[in-house]
Every structure is written in C-alpha cells, then in structure tokens.
Design a protein around this motif. Sequence first.
Motif, short mmCIF file in Angstrom:
data_model
loop_
_atom_site.label_atom_id
_atom_site.label_comp_id
_atom_site.label_asym_id
_atom_site.label_seq_id
_atom_site.Cartn_x
_atom_site.Cartn_y
_atom_site.Cartn_z
N LYS A 53 0.65 -0.94 -0.01
CA LYS A 53 -0.20 0.18 0.04
C LYS A 53 0.37 1.11 -0.43
CE LYS A 53 -4.08 -1.81 2.30
NZ LYS A 53 -5.21 -1.75 3.73
N GLY A 54 1.81 1.39 0.84
CA GLY A 54 2.57 2.63 0.61
C GLY A 54 3.38 2.76 -0.62
N ASN A 55 3.62 2.28 -1.56
CA ASN A 55 3.65 2.51 -2.71
C ASN A 55 3.43 1.88 -4.03
OD1 ASN A 55 5.77 3.83 -4.42
ND2 ASN A 55 7.32 3.00 -4.60
N ARG A 56 2.19 1.79 -3.70
CA ARG A 56 1.42 0.93 -4.73
C ARG A 56 2.02 1.83 -6.71
NH1 ARG A 56 -3.29 -2.01 -4.41
NH2 ARG A 56 -2.91 -2.57 -2.58
N LYS A 57 1.97 1.26 -6.94
CA LYS A 57 2.60 1.29 -8.59
C LYS A 57 1.22 0.60 -9.30
CE LYS A 57 6.63 1.43 -11.84
NZ LYS A 57 6.22 3.13 -11.54
N ILE A 58 0.38 1.68 -10.02
CA ILE A 58 -0.81 0.72 -10.45
C ILE A 58 -0.37 0.76 -12.31
CG2 ILE A 58 -2.29 1.38 -8.73
CD1 ILE A 58 -2.95 4.01 -10.31
N TRP A 59 0.89 1.01 -12.76
CA TRP A 59 0.78 0.83 -14.34
C TRP A 59 2.23 0.62 -14.56
CZ3 TRP A 59 -0.92 5.22 -12.39
CH2 TRP A 59 0.03 6.37 -12.32
N ALA A 60 2.98 -0.26 -15.35
CA ALA A 60 3.99 -0.09 -15.46
C ALA A 60 4.61 1.51 -16.23
CB ALA A 60 4.23 -2.10 -16.35
N LYS A 61 6.13 0.60 -16.19
CA LYS A 61 6.78 1.87 -16.78
C LYS A 61 6.44 2.12 -17.83
CE LYS A 61 9.61 4.84 -15.57
NZ LYS A 61 10.05 6.23 -14.61
N PHE A 62 6.18 1.34 -19.07
CA PHE A 62 6.39 1.53 -20.25
C PHE A 62 4.99 2.16 -20.79
CE2 PHE A 62 4.74 -2.34 -20.04
CZ PHE A 62 3.01 -2.57 -20.99
N ILE A 63 3.69 2.32 -20.06
CA ILE A 63 2.50 2.52 -19.84
C ILE A 63 3.00 4.43 -19.48
CG2 ILE A 63 0.09 3.03 -19.07
CD1 ILE A 63 0.14 -0.43 -18.67
N GLU A 64 3.58 4.13 -19.04
CA GLU A 64 3.84 5.60 -18.41
C GLU A 64 4.08 6.45 -19.18
OE1 GLU A 64 5.95 7.88 -14.98
OE2 GLU A 64 5.28 6.00 -14.53
N GLU A 65 5.56 5.93 -20.40
CA GLU A 65 6.06 6.15 -21.07
C GLU A 65 5.18 6.84 -22.30
OE1 GLU A 65 10.61 5.71 -23.31
OE2 GLU A 65 8.86 3.77 -22.84
N TYR A 66 4.81 5.45 -22.58
CA TYR A 66 3.82 6.50 -24.02
C TYR A 66 2.72 7.23 -23.36
CZ TYR A 66 -0.39 5.92 -26.22
OH TYR A 66 -0.86 5.93 -27.32
N LEU A 67 2.27 7.27 -22.44
CA LEU A 67 1.24 8.09 -22.23
C LEU A 67 1.20 9.52 -21.64
CD1 LEU A 67 -1.26 5.96 -19.26
CD2 LEU A 67 -1.71 6.94 -21.22
N THR A 68 3.21 10.22 -21.53
CA THR A 68 3.11 10.85 -21.50
C THR A 68 4.06 11.84 -22.51
OG1 THR A 68 5.72 10.07 -20.18
CG2 THR A 68 3.60 10.96 -19.12
N THR A 69 4.39 10.75 -23.58
CA THR A 69 5.33 11.15 -25.06
C THR A 69 4.79 11.24 -25.87
OG1 THR A 69 6.18 8.40 -24.42
CG2 THR A 69 7.57 10.08 -23.14
N SER A 70 3.29 10.12 -26.28
CA SER A 70 3.13 9.97 -27.77
C SER A 70 2.68 11.36 -27.88
CB SER A 70 2.04 9.20 -27.09
OG SER A 70 1.42 8.63 -29.03
N PRO A 71 3.29 12.38 -29.21
CA PRO A 71 2.42 13.16 -29.62
C PRO A 71 0.92 13.27 -30.24
CG PRO A 71 4.24 11.97 -30.76
CD PRO A 71 4.11 11.02 -29.64
N ARG A 72 0.55 11.66 -30.38
CA ARG A 72 -0.09 11.87 -31.59
C ARG A 72 -1.36 11.36 -30.56
NH1 ARG A 72 3.84 9.98 -34.07
NH2 ARG A 72 3.76 8.47 -33.25
#
Length: 210
Positions: A101-120
């Motif tokens: 619970k302390g540091n719950r990571k609800i999505w993988a790093k590659f999903i975060e990368e996609y959501l924050t960098t996709s220009p389209r």
Amino acid sequence: MAEKERVIITQGQYIASAVKKEQYPEKELPEIVCIGRSNVGKSSLINSLTRVKGLARVSSQPGKTQTINFYELGVRIADVKDRKSFYLVDLPGYGYAKTGKGNRKIWAKFIEEYLTTSPRLQFVCQLIDIRHEPMVSDVGMFRWLVERGIPVLVVATKADKIGKNAQNRQISIMRKVFGIAELSILPYSSLKNEGRSDLLDVIGDTLIQC
C-alpha cells in the motif's frame, strides 16, 4: 425509423503490441486510448465499438492484457469528404497486482512512458464499472492523467446491468468521488451497444480537428 449514425466505423484490425517505443506502429495516426481496472470490460467495448467480433480477446482472467495493443480503425463521418483513420489503443488493466500500500504502482513504466510521450494521443477513455463506486486506483489514475494535461472521458461500463435511475445515482456518486460536479460521464453497454453512437460522436469530433 432509426436515426442514421453520424460516425460509422468502416474497418478495424489489430496492428501491433508494444512495450517500448521501437515497437509502436510506424504509421502516424491520431490515438484514442482505453484504460481501466482489470475486468472492467475494455475488450468488450473495443469489440462493440468496432463491431468486429473477437478483435480484442475477452478474458475472464484479470490482468490478461500485458502489452499496449494498437488497433487501426477506419471512420466515415457524415458531411466530411475524406475518410479518417485512427489507432484505438488498449492499455493493460491497472489495480490488479497485489503490491504494498505504501508505494502502490498501478501501471508499468512502459505505460507511463507511452501516456506522457506519445505526440498523437488525443484523449483517454477511462473505463469504470457503473455498478461500483470508483476505487482508489481509479481516482489515482484519473488525477494522474488530469495533472499531466491528458484529456479524459469517463466511460461507465456494464450499464445494462442496472436501470436508468440507478445509472443516474451511480453517475452522481462518481462525480462526487472525483470531485467534479459537471464531469462528463458516458454510460456504455457493450452487450446492447448503448452509448456507442455517443462515443463515436466524440471520436468523430476529435478526428475532424486533427
């Protein structure tokens, strides 16, 4: 006589699965994303929206989707001369992995990368089961997207499971939980295709502006 649909899906096909940028499709098309908790009905919605049976694999096993899946859809929009194409992007379900619970990571790093960098990326459809109050992971994902300036449309799935009055009550609860009184929430039933035309209209309006 049934009203003619303004936005019509003309074709839908699976294109690619990816966990890194090098695996994304080469063709540059607008992207509309589906995200939600495991078993919220993402695959069913994709199949309903495209009317291509089995395009997205429906599984009763939570967390089955482990990659970013790209589907190319063709669209004809009333009063628009040229046909449009876009990628419907299916992201792995969040909130299933049992982590601290302390540091719950609800999505993988590659999903975060996609959501924050996709220009389209045009907007994200965040799917939430209309029968239940949004969970901590739902609220966390919603706020994470909003904080990064990513447009979000909340799609309340499995709307056929409850009556209209109950739908309205649940939508009010969702708005209260998210803290936005005028939040746009679209009820959707993949079983009955209810909400399909409304979602297609949002997609069509987005594509016209691309």
